[in-house]
Design a protein around this motif. Structure first.
Motif, PDB file in Angstrom:
ATOM      1  N   GLU A 189       0.842  -1.200   0.000  1.00  0.00           N
ATOM      2  CA  GLU A 189       0.000   0.000   0.000  1.00  0.00           C
ATOM      3  C   GLU A 189       0.873   1.243   0.000  1.00  0.00           C
ATOM      4  O   GLU A 189       1.971   1.234   0.575  1.00  0.00           O
ATOM      5  CB  GLU A 189      -0.906   0.007   1.237  1.00  0.00           C
ATOM      6  N   ILE A 190       0.379   2.286  -0.645  1.00  0.00           N
ATOM      7  CA  ILE A 190       1.186   3.509  -0.739  1.00  0.00           C
ATOM      8  C   ILE A 190       1.177   4.242   0.600  1.00  0.00           C
ATOM      9  O   ILE A 190       0.120   4.517   1.167  1.00  0.00           O
ATOM     10  CB  ILE A 190       0.673   4.413  -1.871  1.00  0.00           C
ATOM     11  N   HIS A 191       2.363   4.517   1.085  1.00  0.00           N
ATOM     12  CA  HIS A 191       2.499   5.188   2.375  1.00  0.00           C
ATOM     13  C   HIS A 191       2.724   6.689   2.184  1.00  0.00           C
ATOM     14  O   HIS A 191       2.191   7.508   2.926  1.00  0.00           O
ATOM     15  CB  HIS A 191       3.671   4.574   3.150  1.00  0.00           C
ATOM     16  N   TYR A 246       4.465   9.949  -0.776  1.00  0.00           N
ATOM     17  CA  TYR A 246       5.190  10.367  -1.973  1.00  0.00           C
ATOM     18  C   TYR A 246       6.218  11.396  -1.522  1.00  0.00           C
ATOM     19  O   TYR A 246       5.876  12.324  -0.792  1.00  0.00           O
ATOM     20  CB  TYR A 246       4.260  11.016  -2.990  1.00  0.00           C
ATOM     21  N   VAL A 282       3.663  14.635   1.067  1.00  0.00           N
ATOM     22  CA  VAL A 282       2.255  14.994   1.190  1.00  0.00           C
ATOM     23  C   VAL A 282       2.053  15.551   2.598  1.00  0.00           C
ATOM     24  O   VAL A 282       2.571  15.000   3.569  1.00  0.00           O
ATOM     25  CB  VAL A 282       1.345  13.757   0.965  1.00  0.00           C
ATOM     26  N   ASN A 283       1.361  16.639   2.717  1.00  0.00           N
ATOM     27  CA  ASN A 283       1.128  17.331   3.993  1.00  0.00           C
ATOM     28  C   ASN A 283       2.361  18.051   4.519  1.00  0.00           C
ATOM     29  O   ASN A 283       2.344  18.538   5.653  1.00  0.00           O
ATOM     30  CB  ASN A 283       0.634  16.380   5.089  1.00  0.00           C
ATOM     31  N   ASP A 284       3.430  18.087   3.759  1.00  0.00           N
ATOM     32  CA  ASP A 284       4.628  18.789   4.225  1.00  0.00           C
ATOM     33  C   ASP A 284       5.269  19.536   3.042  1.00  0.00           C
ATOM     34  O   ASP A 284       6.250  19.081   2.464  1.00  0.00           O
ATOM     35  CB  ASP A 284       5.611  17.779   4.833  1.00  0.00           C
ATOM     36  N   PRO A 285       4.689  20.683   2.696  1.00  0.00           N
ATOM     37  CA  PRO A 285       5.200  21.429   1.540  1.00  0.00           C
ATOM     38  C   PRO A 285       6.477  22.193   1.883  1.00  0.00           C
ATOM     39  O   PRO A 285       6.862  22.284   3.044  1.00  0.00           O
ATOM     40  CB  PRO A 285       4.068  22.407   1.233  1.00  0.00           C
ATOM     41  N   TYR A 342       4.156  22.108  -3.379  1.00  0.00           N
ATOM     42  CA  TYR A 342       3.464  20.971  -2.774  1.00  0.00           C
ATOM     43  C   TYR A 342       3.696  19.688  -3.551  1.00  0.00           C
ATOM     44  O   TYR A 342       3.808  19.722  -4.784  1.00  0.00           O
ATOM     45  CB  TYR A 342       1.949  21.210  -2.771  1.00  0.00           C
TER      46      TYR A 342
END
Lengths: 492, 268
Positions: A254-256, A258, A279-282, A291
């Motif tokens: 499963e993808i954790h 990117y 993701v969630n950390d730009p 992003y």
């Protein structure tokens, strides 16, 4: 700012606020509905819809921008009207809300109050009474004070102090004024309620303005890039280079996450900063937000392939990694291997070999082995190795893995309204805390020669306050009873 | 642990809530405290199974079960059920059971129609502390709004039966107002602000006019309207009850909207 013209004052009434909220609610709901009613491909196939809907409906949809209502002139107009109304409310209301909450003063006289306003009336004479008659001491304020027993100034002062202490214990702020007849006082509770209300209104205005700035001035661009690609930041001499892109998977596949690693380059192409996006950390730099937006897999090309070679002589196997357009030496030999062709979805027809789709459904590689013997080539199939070509060489070839080309999807955006929105959200959170965390109460009263009287001076229609004042009757009569009973009429 | 255990516990809780509601109806009809007490005990038993179901799902998935609409509905109904326990323990108002238990059942019926599969691995966009802040606060807020709706339905039902008013009128109206006053700040901070900040971190924009976002905005504006009217001394009694029910309908449209309308929240 003083609004002198009466017709402008209509903009700051509670009724106008309600009307504007109704309009904004309805406009949002209508916009919400139209974003679903109008097909999403409307802007791409306008000609088709012009014919299908007819000129009038098409023109109406286009003019009112019903395919994207929240960026239409009419919705922005409603938002602007909402913002102006909020601004006027804040400008005209700050004095009443803030100043009134912090600089309240004791009354000059105990003003006229309506017969319906909850009140406490305790007169010294009735406090001195006992038995069943005590029950009557909590009559409404209109009831005429009882027998006129003189009470001296010291006792009045003592009575007031007890009342003030009692009210302070209930988190009221109390201010008083001494008169010839006694002590007039005001008591205010929940003084942060109205400032909270004001702060919340200011915050909503700030957020609305920030949102509108972002809507007009903000930019957003989504770009796809593979490792090594350089992307220019719009309106800037800077650019970014993709150094790495990884899709991180769990053990079960499963993808954790990117993750993209980038280098920020100056105008000369020199790296000035490394960045890591998740993701969630730009990443943020100079007003740009970068992003990790998405990713794209290009099956039509490949990054590298792993080919296994099995030597007939000793049964030994070797794996080699080959990139497109690259000759790779085969271990233990003088031969080289090169990929000459690649089809993600291999098919063979009358016209020869072709790919029947862009997806990696039946990937096949055409390899060429070069050596002293000359050249030899053949197809290798990832999913169907039994169809692999046979080579006139003492080696068997098979392809184990083909890495497609992954493009990281980067969203580069700049929104000058961001600081306003963040400040607005912070202010609104504080405002809400004060607004709903405190309940405004204002009481006015007098402790005089005839007794004590307290009335709700500002009735917010709160049943809570009525309950509270009802509870105060008992407490206050208890603390005043001592004075009146012990020393009725005695001079101090 | 059996993968279907959490769903089984959910069903057990559902049926016990239903029994509790029926006993509450008996209590309301006969006005005897005994069936009321029995109903409260049954309701509490249902809540135990409900809580066990949520804990089991948490153990099975390895994360707080708020990632799908089924899980959200499960949590929302749990919030409403807990609010009843708070009300009964603080005010001893058994009549609120007649109001709240059907709301719990309605939300659980909605949950029963939703896909129940859960993913052990949260998708990357959901792996953020904002996930817990945003969804938990939104569920608490919507739970409070739904309590107001239940009270409103009860208010209207009683008003139709008793044209000259009824005994619990003031208490029920107070419950509607209090629930809205609790729900509004939670919804503002949780659904709108936390959602916007998370969207900014994950998607690069505070607001995308996604169907769920627009729905939340309409919900917020509608409850803002109710509070403004309240502060002006308007929308009391039956009017308040009616607008509270309208608010519930907007919440339902917003809640289920992304099932049919897609958008950025489509995975939930």
């Amino acid at each position: 700012m003083e609004l002198k013209r009466k017709k402008w004052k209509v903009l700051i009434t509670g009724r106008t606020a309600v009307v504007i909220i109704v309009i904004l609610t309805v406009a949002s709901a209508v916009g919400w509905a139209f974003t679903e009613i109008i097909p999403r491909d409307f802007t791409f196939h306008k000609d088709i819809y012009r014919v299908r809907w007819g000129g009038v409906i098409f023109s109406l949809v286009s003019y009112l921008r019903l395919y994207d209502p929240f960026h239409s002139f009419w919705y922005r107009g409603v938002l602007a009207f909402f913002a102006i109304s909020l601004l006027l409310c804040i400008i005209t209301g700050w004095k009443a809300l803030i100043v009134h909450s912090f600089s309240f003063s004791p009354p000059l006289i105990l003003g006229k109050v309506t017969g319906r306003a909850p009140a406490i009336e305790i007169n010294w004479s009735k406090l001195a009474l006992s038995g069943a008659e005590k029950k009557d001491i909590f009559g409404y304020y209109k009831k005429i004070f009882g027998r006129d027993i003189e009470i001296n100034a010291k006792q009045i002062s003592q009575g007031y102090n007890r009342v003030a202490a009692y009210l302070k214990g209930k988190r009221y702020h109390v201010k008083f004024r001494k008169t010839a007849d006694g002590v007039l006082f005001s008591a205010m509770g929940g003084r942060w309620h109205y400032p909270g209300n004001m702060l919340f209104h200011i915050a909503i205005l700030v957020i609305t303005i920030g949102g509108m700035i972002g809507s007009f001035q903000g930019k957003k661009e989504i770009m796809y890039a593979r490792k090594g690609d350089v992307l220019t930041l719009y309106g800037s001499p800077l650019s970014i280079r993709v150094d790495r892109f990884n899709i991180i998977q769990t053990r079960s596949g499963e993808i954790h996450n990117y993750v993209t690693k980038l280098s920020l380059l100056n105008a000369n192409g020199d790296s000035i900063q490394s960045m890591k996006l998740e993701v969630n950390d730009p990443a943020r730099y100079g007003g740009y937000d970068i992003y990790q937006s998405s990713y794209y897999v290009d099956d039509e090309e490949f990054e590298w392939a792993r080919i296994t070679c099995r030597f007939a002589k000793n049964g030994k196997t070797e794996s080699i990694y080959i990139k497109p357009d690259q000759k790779t030496k085969l271990p233990s030999t003088d031969w080289t291997v090169e990929i000459k062709d690649y089809n993600p979805d291999f098919k063979k027809g009358a016209k020869g070999v072709y790919s029947s789709s862009r997806k990696m459904l039946n990937p096949a590689l055409l390899i060429e082995i070069t050596g002293a013997f000359g050249h030899e080539s053949g197809w290798l199939f990832l999913k169907y190795p039994s169809f692999n070509s046979r080579f006139e060489l003492p080696v068997e070839f098979s392809v184990d893995y083909i890495e497609p080309i992954y493009y990281t999807g980067l969203q580069i955006s700049s929104n000058p309204g961001t600081p306003l929105i963040i400040v607005g959200i912070a202010l609104a959170a504080v405002g809400l805390l004060f607004l709903f965390g405190s309940s405004y109460r204002l009481l006015k009263g007098e402790v005089g020669r005839k007794g004590m009287f307290i009335v709700i001076a500002r009735e917010g229609g709160t049943k809570m306050l009525k309950r509270e004042i009802s509870g105060m009757r008992e407490g206050l009569s208890d603390i005043l009873r001592d004075i009146a009973i012990d020393n009725p009429g005695e001079e101090g | 642990m059996n993968a279907a255990l959490d769903v089984s516990l959910f069903w057990i809780a559902f049926w016990i809530y239903l029994v509790s509601f029926l006993v509450f109806v008996v209590f309301f009809a006969v006005r005897n405290k005994l069936p009321g007490r029995i109903a409260v005990i049954i309701f509490f038993a249902a809540l135990v199974f409900h809580t066990a179901g949520i804990i089991t799902r948490y153990r099975l998935l390895g994360h707080i079960p708020l990632a799908t609409m089924f899980e959200y509905s499960l949590f929302l109904s749990w919030v409403i059920a807990v609010s009843f326990i708070v009300i009964i323990s603080r005010f001893g108002s058994m009549i609120s059971g007649v109001v709240i238990s059907p709301v719990v059942i309605i939300v659980m019926v909605i949950a029963s129609f939703l896909p129940k599969e859960g993913a052990k691995q949260l998708m990357p966009a959901l792996q953020s502390y904002w996930f817990y802040i945003h969804i938990t606060l939104a569920a608490l807020a919507e739970g409070a709004f739904l309590v107001a709706t239940g009270a409103s339905l009860f208010y209207l039902f009683r008003s139709l039966k008793n044209k000259n008013g009824f005994r619990e009128r003031e208490a029920v109206e107070g419950l509607i107002i209090k629930s809205i006053r609790i729900g509004y700040p939670l919804f503002t901070v949780g659904a709108l602000f936390a959602g916007s900040l998370w969207a900014w971190k994950a998607w690069g924009s505070f607001w995308s006019w996604d169907p769920k976002e627009t729905g939340a905005l309409v919900v917020w504006l509608f409850y803002t309207l109710i509070l403004h009217q309240q502060s002006r001394g308007r929308w009391k009694g039956a009017t308040l009850a009616i607008v509270s029910i309208v608010g519930f309908l907007i919440i339902i449209i917003s809640f289920l909207g992304n099932l049919f309308l897609g958008g950025l929240h489509a995975y939930v």
